[in-house]
Design a protein around this motif. Structure first.
Motif, mmCIF file in Angstrom:
data_model
loop_
_atom_site.group_PDB
_atom_site.id
_atom_site.type_symbol
_atom_site.label_atom_id
_atom_site.label_comp_id
_atom_site.label_asym_id
_atom_site.label_seq_id
_atom_site.Cartn_x
_atom_site.Cartn_y
_atom_site.Cartn_z
ATOM 1 N N ASP A 197 -0.838 23.000 -4.571
ATOM 2 C CA ASP A 197 -0.547 23.282 -3.172
ATOM 3 C C ASP A 197 -1.012 22.077 -2.352
ATOM 4 O O ASP A 197 -2.202 21.910 -2.083
ATOM 5 C CB ASP A 197 -1.287 24.552 -2.730
ATOM 6 N N LEU A 198 -0.067 21.233 -1.975
ATOM 7 C CA LEU A 198 -0.396 19.983 -1.287
ATOM 8 C C LEU A 198 -0.854 20.197 0.147
ATOM 9 O O LEU A 198 -1.391 19.267 0.761
ATOM 10 C CB LEU A 198 0.809 19.042 -1.325
ATOM 11 N N ASP A 199 -0.675 21.405 0.680
ATOM 12 C CA ASP A 199 -1.197 21.699 2.015
ATOM 13 C C ASP A 199 -2.677 22.069 1.944
ATOM 14 O O ASP A 199 -3.475 21.632 2.781
ATOM 15 C CB ASP A 199 -0.401 22.843 2.654
ATOM 16 N N ARG A 200 -3.050 22.853 0.957
ATOM 17 C CA ARG A 200 -4.449 23.270 0.816
ATOM 18 C C ARG A 200 -5.301 22.166 0.218
ATOM 19 O O ARG A 200 -6.429 21.939 0.644
ATOM 20 C CB ARG A 200 -4.543 24.517 -0.062
ATOM 21 N N PHE A 201 -4.794 21.502 -0.795
ATOM 22 C CA PHE A 201 -5.526 20.415 -1.437
ATOM 23 C C PHE A 201 -5.060 19.106 -0.818
ATOM 24 O O PHE A 201 -3.996 18.574 -1.148
ATOM 25 C CB PHE A 201 -5.297 20.432 -2.951
ATOM 26 N N ALA A 202 -5.848 18.620 0.126
ATOM 27 C CA ALA A 202 -5.454 17.444 0.906
ATOM 28 C C ALA A 202 -6.709 16.686 1.326
ATOM 29 O O ALA A 202 -7.800 17.262 1.404
ATOM 30 C CB ALA A 202 -4.654 17.873 2.138
ATOM 31 N N PRO A 284 -10.976 23.093 -2.431
ATOM 32 C CA PRO A 284 -10.509 21.904 -1.716
ATOM 33 C C PRO A 284 -11.601 21.145 -0.971
ATOM 34 O O PRO A 284 -11.616 19.911 -0.962
ATOM 35 C CB PRO A 284 -9.449 22.463 -0.763
ATOM 36 N N ARG A 285 -12.543 21.846 -0.354
ATOM 37 C CA ARG A 285 -13.550 21.113 0.411
ATOM 38 C C ARG A 285 -14.496 20.344 -0.505
ATOM 39 O O ARG A 285 -14.944 19.247 -0.161
ATOM 40 C CB ARG A 285 -14.321 22.040 1.349
ATOM 41 N N TRP A 286 -14.807 20.890 -1.688
ATOM 42 C CA TRP A 286 -15.649 20.152 -2.629
ATOM 43 C C TRP A 286 -14.919 18.920 -3.158
ATOM 44 O O TRP A 286 -15.488 17.825 -3.239
ATOM 45 C CB TRP A 286 -16.067 21.054 -3.784
ATOM 46 N N LEU A 287 -13.636 19.096 -3.504
ATOM 47 C CA LEU A 287 -12.877 17.971 -4.057
ATOM 48 C C LEU A 287 -12.622 16.903 -2.996
ATOM 49 O O LEU A 287 -12.670 15.708 -3.292
ATOM 50 C CB LEU A 287 -11.561 18.480 -4.644
ATOM 51 N N LEU A 310 -6.691 14.748 -7.258
ATOM 52 C CA LEU A 310 -5.835 13.669 -6.772
ATOM 53 C C LEU A 310 -5.170 14.041 -5.450
ATOM 54 O O LEU A 310 -5.035 13.199 -4.548
ATOM 55 C CB LEU A 310 -4.769 13.330 -7.814
ATOM 56 N N ALA A 311 -4.755 15.294 -5.314
ATOM 57 C CA ALA A 311 -4.126 15.738 -4.069
ATOM 58 C C ALA A 311 -5.081 15.614 -2.887
ATOM 59 O O ALA A 311 -4.658 15.396 -1.754
ATOM 60 C CB ALA A 311 -3.646 17.177 -4.210
ATOM 61 N N CYS A 312 -6.398 15.726 -3.160
ATOM 62 C CA CYS A 312 -7.411 15.562 -2.116
ATOM 63 C C CYS A 312 -7.774 14.107 -1.888
ATOM 64 O O CYS A 312 -8.672 13.800 -1.089
ATOM 65 C CB CYS A 312 -8.671 16.350 -2.490
ATOM 66 N N GLY A 313 -7.083 13.193 -2.594
ATOM 67 C CA GLY A 313 -7.367 11.772 -2.443
ATOM 68 C C GLY A 313 -8.594 11.322 -3.205
ATOM 69 O O GLY A 313 -9.141 10.242 -2.927
ATOM 70 N N THR A 314 -9.021 12.121 -4.180
ATOM 71 C CA THR A 314 -10.232 11.828 -4.949
ATOM 72 C C THR A 314 -9.866 11.420 -6.364
ATOM 73 O O THR A 314 -9.248 12.210 -7.092
ATOM 74 C CB THR A 314 -11.154 13.060 -4.987
ATOM 75 N N ALA A 365 -0.406 12.873 -7.113
ATOM 76 C CA ALA A 365 -0.271 14.330 -7.214
ATOM 77 C C ALA A 365 1.031 14.836 -6.620
ATOM 78 O O ALA A 365 1.407 15.994 -6.859
ATOM 79 C CB ALA A 365 -1.445 15.010 -6.511
ATOM 80 N N GLU A 366 1.717 14.011 -5.858
ATOM 81 C CA GLU A 366 2.834 14.510 -5.065
ATOM 82 C C GLU A 366 4.051 14.912 -5.883
ATOM 83 O O GLU A 366 4.919 15.638 -5.388
ATOM 84 C CB GLU A 366 3.200 13.476 -3.998
ATOM 85 N N ARG A 367 4.110 14.490 -7.139
ATOM 86 C CA ARG A 367 5.237 14.930 -7.982
ATOM 87 C C ARG A 367 4.953 16.265 -8.670
ATOM 88 O O ARG A 367 5.845 16.860 -9.276
ATOM 89 C CB ARG A 367 5.561 13.871 -9.032
ATOM 90 N N PHE A 368 3.716 16.760 -8.547
ATOM 91 C CA PHE A 368 3.339 18.029 -9.169
ATOM 92 C C PHE A 368 3.366 19.133 -8.113
ATOM 93 O O PHE A 368 2.330 19.567 -7.619
ATOM 94 C CB PHE A 368 1.940 17.928 -9.788
ATOM 95 N N THR A 369 4.553 19.595 -7.771
ATOM 96 C CA THR A 369 4.665 20.621 -6.737
ATOM 97 C C THR A 369 5.025 21.962 -7.367
ATOM 98 O O THR A 369 5.654 22.025 -8.435
ATOM 99 C CB THR A 369 5.745 20.248 -5.710
ATOM 100 N N TRP A 370 4.645 23.032 -6.682
ATOM 101 C CA TRP A 370 5.025 24.352 -7.179
ATOM 102 C C TRP A 370 6.524 24.586 -7.022
ATOM 103 O O TRP A 370 7.120 25.343 -7.803
ATOM 104 C CB TRP A 370 4.227 25.434 -6.456
ATOM 105 N N ALA A 371 7.141 23.943 -6.060
ATOM 106 C CA ALA A 371 8.601 24.075 -5.924
ATOM 107 C C ALA A 371 9.298 23.505 -7.149
ATOM 108 O O ALA A 371 10.248 24.109 -7.685
ATOM 109 C CB ALA A 371 9.074 23.361 -4.659
#
Length: 391
Positions: A197-202, A284-287, A310-314, A365-371
């Motif tokens: 979830d790229l909105d939650r993990f950011a 998400p906040r820890w990552l 990775l989605a969190c930029g870490t 991470a952006e190629r790993f979407t739930w869609a």
């Protein structure tokens, strides 16, 4: 399309973090146009009176059927005999499911069985597919192949399930290779990546999050059950050699006492935190606060924690296990290193000293979407149904 999702790896009120990636995949498929879906999430329990043991008591009291986040979920029991190394689990599961699915088919004539874990789900699914005349798909995720697929008591059963299924899914190309090496037909195996979830993990304000979490300097996070395979001891040893670095481990398990002893022995009780089981919504906040995520697993399929970090930029530090090279394709994503404290300490230190741009890390991470996950699963199951009807 009517889909029966079968998974022993599915969350419930006693284990909300258990199989959340299966839950998310199932929610995505259920929301797809033209799909009707039911979930069967069996509970393996020992015979009475062992169900009175604290380890099983809560699981034994779950309702046999409930609405779970909008999904109609059946939770039948099957007998998981202790001290048998899983030898009889699949047969017991199939027997327990026959009366359940006989009743279900009266008003839900499913077209396909989608087994979301290989053992014991996969072998039971193949037997049930034959009973009801529907195709079967089985997804391999990690331990179901690397443990059950190699254990003496169950390896032949896992291989037989793979050979008997109409279609197979693997979380990574490396997992597909491992399945083929066990004797499963490679031409039936499709790589089906996880989603995030790229909105939650950011990315978020790292400094502000560290203040909120009470972390005074560099932070390393590790996510995974406290079991030997996850290698938390390796990361603790690595961080012990990095003065001023805090390590937070999110997970619970049987190795907790051993890890607590190691923390004391290395004198890092002020810098290593065992967080216990962290709700998935709080990860998400820890990552996003971390300077690096480190996980020293001996085996993986393609860990969701890698992608979420990775989605969190870490960036991540991991061994060359499973689909590692499919995820860490350049230095912006992190490092693939030997599974030793020295190698982990060196890579973590380098990322703290010279971090990659967070946007560049997130792009991995952006190629790993739930869609994308949903679209691929829908296409896979549709093809199995069409091929079955033609044959």
């Amino acid at each position: 399309m009517r889909v029966l999702t079968l998974s022993t790896l599915f969350p419930d009120e006693t284990r909300p973090n258990f199989g959340v990636f299966v839950e998310q995949q199932t929610l995505g498929l259920a929301a797809h146009a033209g799909v009707e879906l039911r979930v069967v999430a069996p509970r393996g329990l020992p015979p009475w009176p062992l169900t009175r043991h604290p380890h099983y008591r809560a699981l034994a009291t779950l309702p046999p059927r409930e609405m779970w986040r909008g999904l109609d979920v059946l939770r039948p029991r099957f007998t998981a005999l202790p001290a048998t190394a899983g030898r009889f689990h699949a047969a017991a599961l199939a027997r327990a499911l026959v009366p359940v699915l006989d009743r279900l088919r009266a008003d839900f004539a499913f077209d396909v069985i989608d087994a979301s874990f290989f053992f014991p789900d996969g072998l039971a699914a193949v037997a049930l597919g034959a009973r009801y005349g529907v195709p079967v798909s089985i997804k391999a995720r990690g331990a179901d192949i690397h443990h059950w697929g190699r254990a003496r008591a169950t390896a032949a059963q896992v291989r037989r399930a793979g050979q008997g299924a109409d279609g197979l899914l693997a979380v990574s190309a490396a997992m597909r290779d491992d399945m083929a090496a066990l004797g499963m037909p490679r031409d039936r195996i499709r790589v089906h990546h996880t989603g995030v979830d790229l909105d939650r993990f950011a990315p978020a304000d790292r400094a502000a999050l560290k203040r909120e979490l009470g972390v005074p300097g560099p932070l390393v996070v590790s996510v995974g059950a406290l079991i030997p395979r996850k290698g938390h001891d390796v990361v603790i040893e690595a961080v012990a050699d990095l003065p001023g670095v805090t390590l937070a481990i999110a997970g619970e398990g049987a190795e907790r006492a051993a890890l607590e002893r190691l923390i004391v022995e290395r004198g890092v009780g002020d810098r290593v935190r065992l967080l216990g089981s962290v709700p998935h919504a709080d990860l998400p906040r820890w990552l996003a606060a971390a300077d690096a995520t480190a996980l020293a697993s001996t085996s993986e399929g393609l860990a969701n924690a890698w992608i979420e970090s990775l989605a969190c930029g870490t960036p991540i530090v991991i061994p060359d296990a499973g689909g590692a090279r499919e995820v860490v394709t350049d230095a912006d994503a992190g490092r693939i290193v030997a599974r030793t404290p020295t190698a982990f300490a060196s890579a973590i230190g380098a990322l703290i000293a010279d971090p990659p741009p967070r946007a560049a890390t997130r792009r991995h991470a952006e190629r790993f979407t739930w869609a994308a996950n949903t679209a691929a699963l829908h296409a896979h199951l549709s093809r199995l149904i069409a091929d079955h009807r033609r044959s």
